[in-house]
Design a protein around this motif. Structure first.
Motif, PDB file in Angstrom:
ATOM      1  N   THR A  15       0.854  -1.187   0.000  1.00  0.00           N
ATOM      2  CA  THR A  15       0.000   0.000   0.000  1.00  0.00           C
ATOM      3  C   THR A  15       0.889   1.236   0.000  1.00  0.00           C
ATOM      4  O   THR A  15       2.107   1.131   0.141  1.00  0.00           O
ATOM      5  CB  THR A  15      -0.896   0.058   1.258  1.00  0.00           C
ATOM      6  OG1 THR A  15      -0.055   0.273   2.396  1.00  0.00           O
ATOM      7  CG2 THR A  15      -1.679  -1.215   1.445  1.00  0.00           C
ATOM      8  N   SER A  44     -11.035  -8.453   9.339  1.00  0.00           N
ATOM      9  CA  SER A  44     -10.156  -9.434   9.970  1.00  0.00           C
ATOM     10  C   SER A  44      -9.514 -10.387   8.951  1.00  0.00           C
ATOM     11  O   SER A  44      -8.852 -11.332   9.337  1.00  0.00           O
ATOM     12  CB  SER A  44     -10.917 -10.209  11.048  1.00  0.00           C
ATOM     13  OG  SER A  44     -12.104 -10.717  10.533  1.00  0.00           O
ATOM     14  N   SER A  47     -12.219 -12.639   3.978  1.00  0.00           N
ATOM     15  CA  SER A  47     -12.341 -12.719   2.515  1.00  0.00           C
ATOM     16  C   SER A  47     -10.974 -12.833   1.862  1.00  0.00           C
ATOM     17  O   SER A  47     -10.782 -13.643   0.944  1.00  0.00           O
ATOM     18  CB  SER A  47     -13.032 -11.470   1.966  1.00  0.00           C
ATOM     19  OG  SER A  47     -14.277 -11.305   2.571  1.00  0.00           O
ATOM     20  N   GLN A  96     -20.451 -11.888  -1.487  1.00  0.00           N
ATOM     21  CA  GLN A  96     -21.351 -11.165  -0.603  1.00  0.00           C
ATOM     22  C   GLN A  96     -22.458 -10.403  -1.337  1.00  0.00           C
ATOM     23  O   GLN A  96     -23.599 -10.384  -0.909  1.00  0.00           O
ATOM     24  CB  GLN A  96     -20.481 -10.181   0.186  1.00  0.00           C
ATOM     25  CG  GLN A  96     -21.202  -9.392   1.235  1.00  0.00           C
ATOM     26  CD  GLN A  96     -20.198  -8.704   2.158  1.00  0.00           C
ATOM     27  OE1 GLN A  96     -19.021  -9.029   2.168  1.00  0.00           O
ATOM     28  NE2 GLN A  96     -20.679  -7.770   2.930  1.00  0.00           N
ATOM     29  N   GLU A 179     -20.061 -14.562   3.183  1.00  0.00           N
ATOM     30  CA  GLU A 179     -21.217 -13.784   3.638  1.00  0.00           C
ATOM     31  C   GLU A 179     -22.324 -13.794   2.596  1.00  0.00           C
ATOM     32  O   GLU A 179     -22.727 -12.758   2.089  1.00  0.00           O
ATOM     33  CB  GLU A 179     -20.777 -12.352   3.952  1.00  0.00           C
ATOM     34  CG  GLU A 179     -19.638 -12.351   4.958  1.00  0.00           C
ATOM     35  CD  GLU A 179     -19.271 -10.949   5.414  1.00  0.00           C
ATOM     36  OE1 GLU A 179     -20.182 -10.113   5.478  1.00  0.00           O
ATOM     37  OE2 GLU A 179     -18.099 -10.722   5.719  1.00  0.00           O
TER      38      GLU A 179
HETATM   39  N1  LIG Z   1      -6.751  -5.055  -2.424  1.00  0.00           N
HETATM   40  C1  LIG Z   1      -6.442  -4.668  -1.186  1.00  0.00           C
HETATM   41  N2  LIG Z   1      -5.419  -3.809  -0.967  1.00  0.00           N
HETATM   42  C2  LIG Z   1      -5.101  -3.418   0.286  1.00  0.00           C
HETATM   43  N3  LIG Z   1      -5.730  -3.829   1.373  1.00  0.00           N
HETATM   44  C3  LIG Z   1      -6.767  -4.686   1.223  1.00  0.00           C
HETATM   45  C4  LIG Z   1      -7.163  -5.153  -0.051  1.00  0.00           C
HETATM   46  N4  LIG Z   1      -8.216  -5.996   0.102  1.00  0.00           N
HETATM   47  C5  LIG Z   1      -8.446  -6.046   1.428  1.00  0.00           C
HETATM   48  N5  LIG Z   1      -7.574  -5.285   2.106  1.00  0.00           N
HETATM   49  C6  LIG Z   1      -7.518  -5.099   3.559  1.00  0.00           C
HETATM   50  O1  LIG Z   1      -7.360  -6.352   4.147  1.00  0.00           O
HETATM   51  C7  LIG Z   1      -8.068  -6.385   5.373  1.00  0.00           C
HETATM   52  C8  LIG Z   1      -8.916  -7.599   5.421  1.00  0.00           C
HETATM   53  O2  LIG Z   1      -9.970  -7.448   4.489  1.00  0.00           O
HETATM   54  P1  LIG Z   1     -11.088  -8.546   4.282  1.00  0.00           P
HETATM   55  O3  LIG Z   1     -11.925  -8.068   3.147  1.00  0.00           O
HETATM   56  O4  LIG Z   1     -10.498  -9.883   4.168  1.00  0.00           O
HETATM   57  O5  LIG Z   1     -11.898  -8.470   5.621  1.00  0.00           O
HETATM   58  P2  LIG Z   1     -13.151  -9.355   6.018  1.00  0.00           P
HETATM   59  O6  LIG Z   1     -12.778 -10.087   7.235  1.00  0.00           O
HETATM   60  O7  LIG Z   1     -13.617 -10.147   4.877  1.00  0.00           O
HETATM   61  O8  LIG Z   1     -14.181  -8.231   6.394  1.00  0.00           O
HETATM   62  P3  LIG Z   1     -15.744  -8.139   6.032  1.00  0.00           P
HETATM   63  O9  LIG Z   1     -16.426  -8.882   7.100  1.00  0.00           O
HETATM   64  O10 LIG Z   1     -16.008  -6.676   6.106  1.00  0.00           O
HETATM   65  O11 LIG Z   1     -15.927  -8.708   4.673  1.00  0.00           O
HETATM   66  C9  LIG Z   1      -8.841  -5.103   5.460  1.00  0.00           C
HETATM   67  O12 LIG Z   1      -8.187  -4.241   6.379  1.00  0.00           O
HETATM   68  C10 LIG Z   1      -8.802  -4.549   4.085  1.00  0.00           C
HETATM   69  O13 LIG Z   1      -8.772  -3.148   4.137  1.00  0.00           O
END
Ligand SMILES: Nc1ncnc2c1ncn2[C@@H]1O[C@H](COP(=O)(O)OP(=O)(O)OP(=O)(O)O)[C@@H](O)[C@H]1O
Ligand SMILES: [Mg+2]
Lengths: 332, 337
Positions: A15, A44, A47, A96, A179
């Motif tokens: 990033t 967390s 995904s 989702q 989800e």
């Molecule tokens: N392409 C990306 N580039 C940078 N950071 C990312 C990217 N995709 C996801 N993240 C970061 O990775 C972290 C985990 O994201 P993720 O989507 O796996 O969360 P999640 O557990 O699925 O949440 P939710 O329940 O909201 O779907 C988050 O902080 C997100 O901002």
């Protein structure tokens, strides 16, 4: 050997502010017939972990793992072309947002037929009849008509059924549902879950269900993996997890359920999941943990080698009591 | 669909009236009048000038002239050229195929190069390819057509002697026009070398006229593609195990084309405007050159009639683009009514 074996999966994103670790040494296993739930707050890495397994992350992501095997094949070292033979066929995923996950420019029938064409080599007529059969199976009325419809002509619930039909079109061995019901209204949610479970039982596939909904976890899953800030904090069979959570995070999640069976949403705990810039030195949950000690704040807890399921905590709970905890004074 | 069509046609009526007024007014704003210009160097006495103006009807109040013109249009009469005494419409028709041929080639050139270039830049975003494609597009977009045309003529015709300087076909060939399209007519004529000659005459004007649309289409395709590539349905397509060619070329492209089609439609106006300069540089006997010549002669009926016809074409093409937009974007087709 299990159908899916993930050992120490780590995903880092490049990033603007440097490397961000979204998944941290995550280990999971799933076998045919399993229903594994992954729960955890937003962000967390639930995904991201599953997308990494399928090779669907953007190029900014770096994926490493000690082991990432499906059906005995190493997904990590496999060529992109080799992986494409597996995903969409043996592993498939439901997302989702049903409304945006289907391509608005193509008919339902076209989008359903694609995977059958490339993976099973079915003819046009065979694809059409299988598509009708699948739409019928997922409970879409008048499937012969629906096959020519575009996604915007269907409701969200119907679109999610179409997504499920697409996902199971090639009889996958593993289905990841990320989800699948969050975007739908409550009555539809139950129907979609019921459908997923029915399909899972009929085909004996492995189902990984990512969810926010503890009610769903209680009703559907056999095992639960709790994820926090990219790490798995513990994994247990569903009954003992609800009975006797080992990690303070799980306990906090369950304690915050006002009436466990009634609450549908993941409860809120004070504080937020640490992000890229406020990652603690020690245990990632320490800033929000009521039992945190100096040791928790300075030293990250580790599991013994080979252990992938126990609570990632210095003082795992037993019936709500932290084991080996130095006591209130030391905690200050 | 019918209602949509009728509504769109209804919207064209006020535009059409506006264009009529503008085209009538524009040429009369220029100093000088047709009689003076026809007389040329010799000049003429003020009395003779008066008499001739009266003969053409240019002495009457402007609003009267306009109403005459306006009602004649509705009877399908655009008047006669002051210079050739031919009906404006047949003058226009005689030159129109040349412009169509050139514009079609230019837009095909722009689309055939612009869409793949934009897609490639989007897929390889941030890379050297991306930067060089987009840099080139920016240069192409800012290039004055006149200068660009002369530059190409100097290089390819002057120095390399690869292409002819002007015209539609070598003077060696002569055959009566059948379709008015030189590429087709030259083939139909059966004369050896005629087609090659027609093609070589077309290349430079096509490139010159197509450059700006090419740059615009490449940029628009890139940005549309970038937007679409991060959509959920693209991830769904990848999750099916589809090859990148199919994900990008089918799932993403189809969606990215929606704004690009609109852009291509808007380029028709740009093309016709560009045709005026391009045809003048290359002595291409189309309506662009005809318009310029008519303006210099203050041939009022030709200029106002020609402008009106060009505007009508742009409007019709935009209508067609709107309809195509509905075809390619199912959401419009079914909800727009
Ligand atoms: N392409 C990306 N580039 C940078 N950071 C990312 C990217 N995709 C996801 N993240 C970061 O990775 C972290 C985990 O994201 P993720 O989507 O796996 O969360 P999640 O557990 O699925 O949440 P939710 O329940 O909201 O779907 C988050 O902080 C997100 O901002
Ligand atoms: Mg998620």
């Amino acid at each position: 050997m299990a159908l899916l074996e993930i050992e120490n999966l780590t995903v880092e994103f490049a990033t603007a502010g440097g490397q961000f670790r979204a998944v941290d040494r995550l280990s999971l296993q799933a076998d045919a017939g399993d229903v594994l739930a992954i729960v955890g707050e937003s962000g967390s890495g639930k995904s991201v972990a599953m997308l990494a397994m399928m090779g669907l992350l953007p190029w900014t992501a770096t994926v490493t793992a000690d082991r990432l095997q499906f059906d005995g094949k190493d997904l990590l070292t496999m060529s992109a072309a080799g992986r494409r033979k597996i995903i969409g066929k043996d592993i498939s995923m439901i997302f989702q947002e049903p409304m945006s996950s289907l391509n608005p420019c193509f008919t339902i029938g076209f989008q359903l037929g694609e995977a059958m064409k490339i993976h099973l080599g079915l003819s046009r007529e065979a694809r059409r009849s299988r598509a009708i059969e699948l739409l019928d199976l997922v409970g879409i009325p008048a499937p012969e008509k629906r096959i020519g419809s575009f996604p915007h002509q269907l409701s969200g619930g119907m679109n999610q059924r179409v997504m499920i039909a697409i996902a199971i079109a090639c009889n996958p061995k593993l289905l990841v549902a990320d989800e699948p019901t969050t975007a739908l209204d409550v009555t539809i949610q139950a129907q979609i879950l019921e459908l997923l479970l029915k399909l899972q039982q009929e085909t004996d596939m492995a189902l990984i269900l990512i969810t926010h909904d503890m009610g769903v976890v209680a009703e559907t899953a056999q095992r639960v993996s709790v994820q926090y800030a990219g790490q798995k904090v513990e994994e247990q069979p569903v009954a003992s997890l609800f009975d006797d959570p080992r990690h303070p995070y799980t306990a906090a999640l369950l304690a915050a359920l006002p009436e466990r069976a009634h609450s549908r949403q993941l409860p809120s705990i004070p504080g937020v999941v640490p992000g890229q810039f406020d990652r603690p030195d020690g245990c990632l949950f320490a800033p929000r943990c009521t039992f945190a000690t100096n040791r928790c704040r300075t030293e990250p807890p580790e599991r013994a080698k080979g252990d992938t399921t126990s609570a990632l905590c210095f003082y795992p709970l037993r019936n709500g009591v932290p084991q080996g905890h130095p006591g209130k004074e030391a905690a200050e | 669909m019918i209602a949509f069509l009728l509504r769109r046609i209804g919207l064209l009526i006020p535009t059409f009236i506006g264009v009529t007024i503008a085209s009538f007014g524009f040429i009369r704003l220029l100093p000088g009048d047709p009689v003076l210009l026809m007389a040329g160097e010799r000049g003429l006495t003020p009395e003779r000038h008066e008499a001739l103006l009266k003969q053409f009807g240019f002495d009457r109040p402007l609003w009267e002239q306009f109403l005459d013109y306006f009602f004649a249009i509705f009877q399908g009469d655009l008047g006669q050229s002051l210079v050739t005494k031919e009906p404006v419409f047949s003058e226009f028709l005689a030159r129109f195929p040349a412009t169509i041929e050139l514009s079609l080639c230019a837009i095909i050139f722009a689309v055939a190069l612009g869409i793949p270039a934009g897609m490639f830049a989007a897929v390889k975003r941030g890379s050297t390819y991306d930067h060089s494609i987009m840099g080139t597009a920016l240069v192409g977009y800012s290039m004055p057509i006149f200068w660009w045309g002369l530059l190409l003529i100097i290089f390819f015709s002057g120095i390399l002697k690869w292409t002819p300087v002007s015209g539609r076909i070598s003077l060696m060939f002569f055959f009566p026009p059948v379709t008015g399209f030189m590429l087709i007519d030259s083939l139909l004529s059966g004369q050896k070398g005629a087609f090659t000659s027609a093609v070589s005459h077309l290349i430079l004007p096509t490139v010159v006229l197509g450059t700006i649309p090419l740059a615009v289409i490449a940029r628009q395709t890139r940005s549309a593609m970038l937007e679409v590539l991060s959509e959920d349905y693209v991830r769904t397509a990848k999750a099916k195990g589809l090859a990148p060619v199919r994900v990008i070329g089918v799932h993403a492209l189809r969606n990215a084309l929606i704004p690009v089609i609109t852009t291509i439609g808007l380029q028709v106006g740009v093309l016709l405007a560009g045709a005026i300069l391009t045809e003048t540089i290359f002595s291409w006997p189309g309506i662009g050159k005809w318009m310029v010549d008519s303006i210099f002669r203050r041939d009022y009926p030709s200029v106002q009639g020609g402008l009106l016809l060009i505007a009508a074409i742009v409007m019709i093409v935009n209508l067609i683009v709107d309809l195509m937009y509905g075809l390619i974007n199912p959401r419009i087709r079914h909800t727009g009514g």
